[in-house]
Design a protein around this motif. Structure first.
Motif, PDB file in Angstrom:
ATOM      1  N   ARG A   1      -4.080   2.320 -15.720  1.00 43.77           N
ATOM      2  CA  ARG A   1      -2.889   0.517 -15.046  1.00 43.77           C
ATOM      3  C   ARG A   1      -3.184  -0.126 -16.096  1.00 43.77           C
ATOM      4  O   ARG A   1      -2.326  -0.547 -16.314  1.00 43.77           O
TER       5      ARG A   1
ATOM      6  N   LEU B   1      -9.620   0.104   1.191  1.00 41.86           N
ATOM      7  CA  LEU B   1      -8.486  -0.390  -0.058  1.00 41.86           C
ATOM      8  C   LEU B   1      -7.142  -1.640   0.966  1.00 41.86           C
ATOM      9  O   LEU B   1      -6.980  -2.307   0.088  1.00 41.86           O
TER      10      LEU B   1
ATOM     11  N   THR C   1       4.395  -3.825   4.750  1.00 42.13           N
ATOM     12  CA  THR C   1       2.865  -3.943   5.240  1.00 42.13           C
ATOM     13  C   THR C   1       3.298  -2.305   6.281  1.00 42.13           C
ATOM     14  O   THR C   1       4.494  -2.036   6.403  1.00 42.13           O
TER      15      THR C   1
ATOM     16  N   CYS D   1       6.185  -7.764  -0.264  1.00 43.28           N
ATOM     17  CA  CYS D   1       5.158  -7.012   0.026  1.00 43.28           C
ATOM     18  C   CYS D   1       5.076  -6.044   1.628  1.00 43.28           C
ATOM     19  O   CYS D   1       5.480  -6.869   2.367  1.00 43.28           O
TER      20      CYS D   1
ATOM     21  N   VAL E   1      -0.750  -4.910  -7.558  1.00 45.15           N
ATOM     22  CA  VAL E   1      -0.917  -6.723  -7.347  1.00 45.15           C
ATOM     23  C   VAL E   1      -2.745  -6.914  -7.973  1.00 45.15           C
ATOM     24  O   VAL E   1      -3.146  -7.652  -8.159  1.00 45.15           O
ATOM     25  N   ILE E   2      -3.345  -5.633  -8.064  1.00 43.04           N
ATOM     26  CA  ILE E   2      -5.235  -6.212  -8.439  1.00 43.04           C
ATOM     27  C   ILE E   2      -4.969  -6.606 -10.116  1.00 43.04           C
ATOM     28  O   ILE E   2      -6.091  -7.745 -10.221  1.00 43.04           O
TER      29      ILE E   2
ATOM     30  N   PHE F   1       0.819  -0.957  -0.273  1.00 40.71           N
ATOM     31  CA  PHE F   1       0.234   0.012  -0.210  1.00 40.71           C
ATOM     32  C   PHE F   1       0.919   1.538   0.226  1.00 40.71           C
ATOM     33  O   PHE F   1       1.875   1.281  -0.219  1.00 40.71           O
TER      34      PHE F   1
ATOM     35  N   LEU G   1      -9.327  -4.468   0.777  1.00 38.63           N
ATOM     36  CA  LEU G   1      -9.690  -4.993  -0.360  1.00 38.63           C
ATOM     37  C   LEU G   1      -8.284  -6.172  -1.204  1.00 38.63           C
ATOM     38  O   LEU G   1      -8.505  -6.064  -1.911  1.00 38.63           O
ATOM     39  N   ARG G   2      -7.185  -4.729  -1.428  1.00 36.78           N
ATOM     40  CA  ARG G   2      -6.316  -5.102  -1.298  1.00 36.78           C
ATOM     41  C   ARG G   2      -5.203  -6.824  -0.464  1.00 36.78           C
ATOM     42  O   ARG G   2      -5.069  -7.039  -1.328  1.00 36.78           O
TER      43      ARG G   2
ATOM     44  N   TYR H   1      -4.727  -9.398  -3.000  1.00 35.76           N
ATOM     45  CA  TYR H   1      -3.484  -9.776  -3.665  1.00 35.76           C
ATOM     46  C   TYR H   1      -2.314  -9.817  -2.993  1.00 35.76           C
ATOM     47  O   TYR H   1      -1.259  -9.372  -3.506  1.00 35.76           O
ATOM     48  N   TYR H   2      -2.145  -8.585  -2.028  1.00 35.87           N
ATOM     49  CA  TYR H   2      -1.145  -9.152  -1.278  1.00 35.87           C
ATOM     50  C   TYR H   2      -0.262  -9.391  -0.828  1.00 35.87           C
ATOM     51  O   TYR H   2       1.083 -10.374  -0.584  1.00 35.87           O
TER      52      TYR H   2
ATOM     53  N   GLY I   1      -1.024  -0.189  -6.125  1.00 34.13           N
ATOM     54  CA  GLY I   1      -2.344  -0.706  -6.972  1.00 34.13           C
ATOM     55  C   GLY I   1      -2.270  -2.001  -7.066  1.00 34.13           C
ATOM     56  O   GLY I   1      -2.443  -2.836  -8.400  1.00 34.13           O
TER      57      GLY I   1
END
Length: 177
Positions: free
Chosen positions: A57, A132, A101, A99, A82-83, A9, A135-136, A139-140, A80
């Protein structure tokens, strides 16, 4: 080891960690967002405002594909990236995905006051960060390694990445022997 991709992020330290990691590993450093801004001759916030997130993107994926052709790069990716599952495949095929964090409060403190964070230019940015992140999260989670930067100093984060990358490199060598 080919490239090292830093995902996570916004506000988790990808650029700062990436620069230091590249310096210590004597590698080239690339910040995908900076590369995109240079090529588009405008800020990410302006791209989002005028063209929208889908357009951004698309050009982000093109930049990633280009950088992935290189070897021994440290790449700070946008939050983003990774989406798109294709982006994860590209990164995993050409290097290690780390990743970074941080807890929502730390992210808010690190990012508040920056207008160049288009996804946080909302009335309640702290709630947006939490949403967010949720939601992610799946993916992370596909990264090869996750490192929390909330309380770890920059040098400690870089040390953890170096330890992981060296361990991963030894495993691959042992498989080939």
């Amino acid at each position: 080891m080919k490239n090292i991709y830093l995902v996570g992020f916004m506000g988790t330290g990808k650029t700062s960690v990436g620069r230091e990691l590249a310096r210590r590993k004597k590698r080239q450093f690339v910040d995908l967002d900076e590369l995109i801004e240079m090529r588009q001759k405008r800020r990410i916030a302006d791209i989002f405002a005028k063209e929208g997130e889908p357009y951004f993107r698309k050009i982000e994926k093109l930049a990633l594909r280009e950088v992935a052709k290189e070897n021994n790069f440290v790449v700070a990716c946008g939050g983003g990236i990774v989406i798109d599952p294709d982006n994860i495949k590209i990164m995993k095929a050409t290097g290690a995905v780390i990743c970074l964090t941080a807890c929502p409060k730390v992210i808010f403190e690190r990012t508040r006051g920056y207008e160049h964070r288009p996804l946080l230019n909302v009335p309640e940015p702290e709630k947006q960060i939490e949403l967010l992140l949720k939601l992610r999260a799946p993916y992370y989670a596909r990264a090869d390694k996750e490192i929390d930067t909330s309380k770890t100093p920059l040098s400690g984060v870089v040390d953890k990445i170096l330890g992981f990358v060296e361990k991963k490199g030894r495993k691959k060598k042992n498989v080939r022997d």
